[in-house]
Scaffold this active site. Structure first.
Site, PDB file in Angstrom:
ATOM      1  N   SER A 182     -90.057  57.109   9.847  1.00  0.00           N
ATOM      2  CA  SER A 182     -90.012  56.804   8.428  1.00  0.00           C
ATOM      3  C   SER A 182     -88.901  55.793   8.174  1.00  0.00           C
ATOM      4  O   SER A 182     -88.008  55.601   8.995  1.00  0.00           O
ATOM      5  CB  SER A 182     -89.763  58.075   7.615  1.00  0.00           C
ATOM      6  OG  SER A 182     -88.380  58.258   7.442  1.00  0.00           O
ATOM      7  N   LYS A 183     -89.007  55.148   7.002  1.00  0.00           N
ATOM      8  CA  LYS A 183     -88.016  54.130   6.659  1.00  0.00           C
ATOM      9  C   LYS A 183     -86.625  54.748   6.568  1.00  0.00           C
ATOM     10  O   LYS A 183     -85.620  54.078   6.732  1.00  0.00           O
ATOM     11  CB  LYS A 183     -88.400  53.462   5.346  1.00  0.00           C
ATOM     12  CG  LYS A 183     -89.671  52.653   5.494  1.00  0.00           C
ATOM     13  CD  LYS A 183     -90.060  51.940   4.228  1.00  0.00           C
ATOM     14  CE  LYS A 183     -91.374  51.218   4.463  1.00  0.00           C
ATOM     15  NZ  LYS A 183     -91.901  50.566   3.281  1.00  0.00           N
ATOM     16  N   ARG A 184     -86.578  56.030   6.269  1.00  0.00           N
ATOM     17  CA  ARG A 184     -85.281  56.708   6.121  1.00  0.00           C
ATOM     18  C   ARG A 184     -84.678  57.100   7.477  1.00  0.00           C
ATOM     19  O   ARG A 184     -83.512  57.457   7.545  1.00  0.00           O
ATOM     20  CB  ARG A 184     -85.416  57.947   5.235  1.00  0.00           C
ATOM     21  CG  ARG A 184     -85.957  57.645   3.862  1.00  0.00           C
ATOM     22  CD  ARG A 184     -84.839  57.422   2.847  1.00  0.00           C
ATOM     23  NE  ARG A 184     -85.355  56.748   1.668  1.00  0.00           N
ATOM     24  CZ  ARG A 184     -84.776  55.725   1.077  1.00  0.00           C
ATOM     25  NH1 ARG A 184     -83.641  55.246   1.519  1.00  0.00           N
ATOM     26  NH2 ARG A 184     -85.302  55.164   0.006  1.00  0.00           N
TER      27      ARG A 184
END
Ligand code: GLU
Length: 519
Positions: free
Chosen positions: A267-269
């Protein structure tokens, strides 16, 4: 398999300008690009910006900057132009409407006038333990407010009054919809499980589902490779192709497996969480819900110190191999070897340590002139001005074997340009005494007499003096290294002395004699 009867290979990358371009996005571009280039085809970038609520200022330009950095220039795009312009969906608004209306005329779609409140009521009223989130589908549509349930006059009236409405696809009751995916092979869906997706929104903009089909047709796209997250939308797209253009025109699809992070889908996080980049280039993170004031920069692979050659290479092999043991590929070699049928069906795990290995290999493989400017910019950003490029390149050549990231060049080479500001005191303390200080004082005198400052003369003088003094060469060499570098790192100590020159070497020894006496 639905064969495409178009001769020219035309692929597209169709990003929505909603944020930074992450690993998965670049890999999607790459597989499209490699496929097109191998077949002598065209690579098109189409900006899918129909969802105005998710539009992010600057994201489009950022996407093009990333593509440029990666060396994948589009043949057609909003910036490059082309015969099927405009390439931004927001500029093609009028085109889609006629297709949506055509679908209504042919009985494949309908107007829906339900208000937000009515939709909420529907979700609440039809909720059961077996079906906790009911959808607007074949089972429910006849109880809603749409052109299937209202009379023709009522519909006409609402449309004349400009009542807020959308156009929805009417999913067939029980139909098996199948297609052959280039990676997943035969894929089938039960139409009764798919909801009546909105095709045209109340603001007159198409949704992705309608726009992607219309544009792939109008832009004569022959192959569409996209992320696996779009596989569940395939039945809607297949029906739209069937209803509007005929399946024989449908591009061949490949749904690319997900990229996995340390804990499930990357994920981008994950970047912030695990300390590695997920975006191609620096991207300002949107303020988070927990702290709306943060406007942090998510560090990109570029700024982290990756070479585009390494970035492309590591992405290419993340989910694909050519059946050999080869790991390092240039873009030309990838174009040559890539084939979509060797893309794995299972998700590929991203490993940052392995990513760094690729970068290290590419730093070694490429001539330093290739990345010299980036390293020079790094030095200059730290206020070290590089005056002589030839000398700079020589220094980079000396330390390249020790660098994993381009940013490592600073620590590995800074002492070639400035004298150490501090020393590895622990290493000096146990070895420094009067005999050492005498040795280095005398070394200054000997070095000052050298007319031809080169590796041999520097090393010979040093070793001769050590032998004369009956001192341990190893210890003295270590001390000279700390004198010149500040620590025990770096390439050959005499190589360093040669590179920094006689005056600087002597100055650093003089400075150390003063400093070491205080340890
Ligand atoms: N606009 C879609 C996205 O953002 C494109 C999906 C496709 O390639 O069909 O990923």
């Amino acid at each position: 398999m639905y064969l495409c009867n178009m001769s020219k290979v035309r692929v597209r990358f169709a990003p929505s300008p909603t944020g930074g371009l992450h690993l998965g996005g670049v890999r999607t571009v790459l597989y499209n690009y490699l496929y097109a280039k191998k077949q002598g085809g065209d690579f098109i970038v189409r900006i899918e910006d129909t969802d105005q609520t998710r539009f992010v200022e600057g994201a489009e330009q950022y996407i093009f900057d990333c593509l440029k950095w990666c060396g994948m220039e589009p043949d057609e795009s909003p910036l490059h132009g082309g015969p099927y312009a405009p390439y931004r969906q927001s500029e093609r608004k009028e085109t889609y409407k006629q297709y949506a209306e055509q679908l209504i005329k042919d009985g494949f779609a309908y107007y829906a006038f339900d208000t937000t409140e009515e939709l909420e009521n529907m979700r609440a009223n039809f909720k059961t333990p077996e079906n906790p989130s009911p959808q607007y589908d074949g089972k429910i549509r006849m109880q809603m407010k749409n052109s299937l349930t209202l009379s023709t006059d009522e519909v006409k009236k609402l449309l004349t009054e400009n009542a807020r409405h959308v156009i929805r696809i009417k999913m067939p009751a029980q139909e098996i919809i199948s297609f052959t995916d280039m990676i997943h092979q035969e894929v089938s869906f039960d139409s009764s499980l798919v909801d009546d997706k909105v095709l045209l929104k109340a603001d007159g903009m198409p949704t992705y589902h309608l726009a992607v089909v219309v544009d792939d047709y109008l832009m004569k796209i022959s192959h569409a490779f996209r992320g696996e997250e779009w596989l569940s939308s395939a039945p809607v797209h297949i029906l739209l192709w069937k209803y509007l253009f005929g399946l024989e025109h449908m591009p061949q699809w490949a749904h690319l497996p997900l990229i996995m992070g340390p804990s499930g889908k990357l994920s981008k996080r994950d970047g912030a969480k695990y300390g590695f980049p997920v975006f191609a280039m620096n991207w300002p993170q949107a303020p988070s819900a927990s702290d709306p004031k943060t406007n942090e920069l998510a560090e990109g692979f570029k700024e982290k110190g990756f070479l585009p050659e390494a970035f492309i290479n590591l992405l290419a092999v993340l989910g694909w191999n050519d059946g050999t043991e080869q790991e390092l590929y240039s873009i030309e070699e990838l174009i040559e070897s890539f084939s979509i049928d060797r893309v794995h069906t299972a998700g590929a795990k991203f490993d940052f340590e392995k990513a760094k290995w690729f970068n290290q290999e590419w730093i070694k493989k490429l001539p330093v002139s290739h990345y010299q400017q980036r390293v020079k910019d790094l030095f200059e950003s730290k206020s070290i001005l590089i005056k002589n490029d030839t000398h700079f390149n020589k220094v980079l050549e000396l330390v390249k074997e020790r660098c994993v990231l381009l940013t490592d060049f600073y620590d590995q080479a800074v002492f070639f340009f400035i004298a150490p500001l501090q020393y590895d005191e622990a290493s000096v303390k146990s070895k420094w005494d009067n005999t050492k200080s005498d040795f280095f004082s005398e070394l200054i005198a000997r070095y000052n007499l050298i007319a031809d400052w080169n590796l041999i003369s520097i090393e010979t003088e040093f070793k001769n003096l050590a032998t004369e003094k009956n001192s341990k060469i190893g210890e003295l060499q270590m001390l000279l290294r700390v004198i010149l570098v500040g620590s025990k790192m770096g390439p050959g100590v005499f190589v360093i002395a040669e590179a920094i020159g006689k005056t600087e070497t002597v100055n650093r020894i003089e400075k150390a004699l003063v400093n070491f006496s205080m340890f």
